[in-house]
Design a protein around this motif. Structure first.
Motif, mmCIF file in Angstrom:
data_model
loop_
_atom_site.group_PDB
_atom_site.id
_atom_site.type_symbol
_atom_site.label_atom_id
_atom_site.label_comp_id
_atom_site.label_asym_id
_atom_site.label_seq_id
_atom_site.Cartn_x
_atom_site.Cartn_y
_atom_site.Cartn_z
ATOM 1 N N ALA A 136 0.714 -1.263 -0.075
ATOM 2 C CA ALA A 136 -0.023 0.029 -0.083
ATOM 3 C C ALA A 136 0.960 1.255 0.118
ATOM 4 N N ASP A 137 1.943 1.153 0.709
ATOM 5 C CA ASP A 137 2.846 2.545 0.823
ATOM 6 C C ASP A 137 3.993 2.385 -0.109
ATOM 7 N N GLY A 138 3.950 1.456 -1.105
ATOM 8 C CA GLY A 138 4.831 1.513 -2.352
ATOM 9 C C GLY A 138 6.171 1.257 -1.897
ATOM 10 N N PHE A 139 6.668 0.432 -1.000
ATOM 11 C CA PHE A 139 8.084 0.152 -0.757
ATOM 12 C C PHE A 139 8.522 -1.160 -1.339
ATOM 13 N N ASP A 140 9.661 -1.258 -1.750
ATOM 14 C CA ASP A 140 10.124 -2.188 -2.409
ATOM 15 C C ASP A 140 10.589 -3.355 -1.485
ATOM 16 N N VAL A 141 11.412 -2.937 -0.373
ATOM 17 C CA VAL A 141 11.909 -3.672 0.679
ATOM 18 C C VAL A 141 11.742 -3.300 2.050
ATOM 19 N N ALA A 142 11.594 -3.963 3.227
ATOM 20 C CA ALA A 142 11.926 -3.363 4.407
ATOM 21 C C ALA A 142 12.813 -4.158 5.243
ATOM 22 N N LEU A 143 13.549 -3.607 6.012
ATOM 23 C CA LEU A 143 14.330 -4.056 7.103
ATOM 24 C C LEU A 143 13.891 -4.093 8.632
ATOM 25 N N ARG A 144 13.896 -5.017 9.097
ATOM 26 C CA ARG A 144 13.522 -4.998 10.387
ATOM 27 C C ARG A 144 14.460 -5.829 11.550
ATOM 28 N N ILE A 145 14.269 -5.295 12.721
ATOM 29 C CA ILE A 145 15.032 -5.958 13.838
ATOM 30 C C ILE A 145 14.214 -6.480 14.983
ATOM 31 N N CYS A 146 13.983 -7.785 15.103
ATOM 32 C CA CYS A 146 12.796 -7.888 16.107
ATOM 33 C C CYS A 146 13.239 -9.670 16.664
ATOM 34 N N GLY A 147 12.496 -9.966 17.333
ATOM 35 C CA GLY A 147 12.486 -11.546 17.648
ATOM 36 C C GLY A 147 12.097 -12.479 16.581
ATOM 37 N N PRO A 148 11.917 -13.723 16.719
ATOM 38 C CA PRO A 148 11.515 -14.665 15.657
ATOM 39 C C PRO A 148 10.245 -13.927 14.975
ATOM 40 N N LEU A 149 10.212 -14.053 13.640
ATOM 41 C CA LEU A 149 9.337 -13.299 12.707
ATOM 42 C C LEU A 149 7.922 -14.310 12.770
ATOM 43 N N ALA A 150 6.816 -13.392 13.125
ATOM 44 C CA ALA A 150 5.405 -14.319 12.994
ATOM 45 C C ALA A 150 5.355 -14.423 11.581
ATOM 46 N N ASP A 151 4.266 -15.432 11.519
ATOM 47 C CA ASP A 151 3.846 -15.912 10.110
ATOM 48 C C ASP A 151 3.255 -14.545 9.211
ATOM 49 N N SER A 152 3.714 -14.163 8.014
ATOM 50 C CA SER A 152 3.408 -13.112 7.363
ATOM 51 C C SER A 152 3.270 -13.412 5.826
ATOM 52 N N SER A 153 2.275 -12.399 5.208
ATOM 53 C CA SER A 153 2.135 -12.715 3.880
ATOM 54 C C SER A 153 3.348 -12.211 2.957
ATOM 55 N N LEU A 154 4.147 -11.565 3.632
ATOM 56 C CA LEU A 154 5.443 -11.124 3.233
ATOM 57 C C LEU A 154 6.592 -12.041 3.194
ATOM 58 N N VAL A 155 7.524 -12.099 2.199
ATOM 59 C CA VAL A 155 8.595 -12.812 2.170
ATOM 60 C C VAL A 155 9.531 -12.501 2.764
ATOM 61 N N ALA A 156 10.126 -13.166 3.898
ATOM 62 C CA ALA A 156 11.135 -12.749 4.965
ATOM 63 C C ALA A 156 12.449 -13.587 4.604
#
Length: 295
Positions: A136-156
């Motif tokens: 929706a916001d038109g980003f190509d890629v995101a970097l994130r720092i967190c614990g183990p990632l929950a299930d997401s529709s995004l490719v991680a």
């Protein structure tokens, strides 16, 4: 009827000057070529080719349609080739969403070298800690720092796993000394970040202890936490990747180095792995290589 295919068949007939030659050029059969032409003429409602058992020639309508076909098909082929080249060569605008800590403390270490390697990529970096809606916001890629990632529709793609460590400035250690145990931490000035006021520290033996921090400085930005730690304000927790250069240069030192506060995962997130643009693939591969040496 596949109109684009029919146009290609008609163009081949006109240029090869015959049905058999066009079929050979297209690696198909004479009957298939004839069928496509019949469907095209039927759809247009006009005869494009005069033919008999010995000769064929374009009608007046066929001459005009042939010229239009050449123009259209050449444009389509050029656009396809350009798109294929774009897919192969990392280039164009790359919109990145990253947490504040990356934009403020880590960007200078990776961005110049990345842009030197890929001069045809233009970076548009937006820094905020909440995860944005990439599509929706038109980003190509995101970097994130967190614990183990929950299930997401995004490719991680996991770039690195970095321990969360305690650090302080040498000036603070000189003034206040070093804690020798987790229990002694609350005798020191503690700098905290985010919603939690608890630190759970574990060691290599698997033992852990939870500390209710009596914080002397609390902030909602890593930048302020880092500045306060460098200024000798007290003991703070950062990922090792964030403060690695500070430790190497002596601006910060480890506190209770046998303990960590767990670990944080560095991820690159993007909407879809199918037909991943070359610019996104280049960036994700570069960041994976960069963080591999910092965790």
């Amino acid at each position: 009827m596949n109109q684009m295919l029919a146009m290609r068949v008609f163009r081949s007939i006109a240029e090869a000057k015959g049905f058999s030659a066009a079929a050979e050029r297209l690696d198909t059969t004479h009957s298939s070529v004839s069928r496509h032409l019949q469907q095209l003429e039927s759809a247009l409602g006009v005869r494009l080719i005069n033919r008999n058992t010995r000769h064929m020639s374009l009608t007046a309508a066929g001459e005009g349609y042939y010229s239009a076909c050449v123009d259209i098909l050449d444009r389509v082929d050029a656009a396809s080739q350009a798109a294929a080249r774009e897919q192969e060569r990392p280039s164009g605008l790359l919109r990145i969403s990253a947490p504040l800590v990356v934009g403020t403390l880590e960007l200078a270490h990776w961005l110049p070298a990345f842009q030197a390697r890929y001069p045809d990529i233009w970076v548009d970096l937006s820094c905020s800690d909440p995860l944005v809606d990439l599509v929706a916001d038109g980003f190509d890629v995101a970097l994130r720092i967190c614990g183990p990632l929950a299930d997401s529709s995004l490719v991680a793609r996991q770039l690195s796993v970095s321990p969360l460590v305690l650090v302080a400035a040498p000036a603070y250690v000189f003034k206040c000394g070093l804690p020798r145990s987790v229990a002694e931490l609350n005798e020191h000035r503690l700098l905290t970040y985010g919603a939690s006021a608890q630190w759970t520290l574990g060691n290599e033996s698997g033992q852990s202890a939870t500390l209710d921090c009596r914080s002397t400085f609390h902030t909602d930005t890593i930048t302020a936490l880092h500045a306060c730690a460098l200024a000798g304000g007290g003991i703070a927790a950062f990922t090792l990747a964030t403060v690695k250069d500070d430790l190497l240069t002596g601006r910060l030192v480890r506190i209770l180095p046998e303990h960590t506060l767990g670990e944080r995962h560095y991820y690159a997130l993007y909407p879809n792995a199918r037909h991943l643009p070359a610019k996104v693939r280049a960036f994700v591969d570069y960041m994976a290589q960069y963080y591999q040496g910092r965790g």
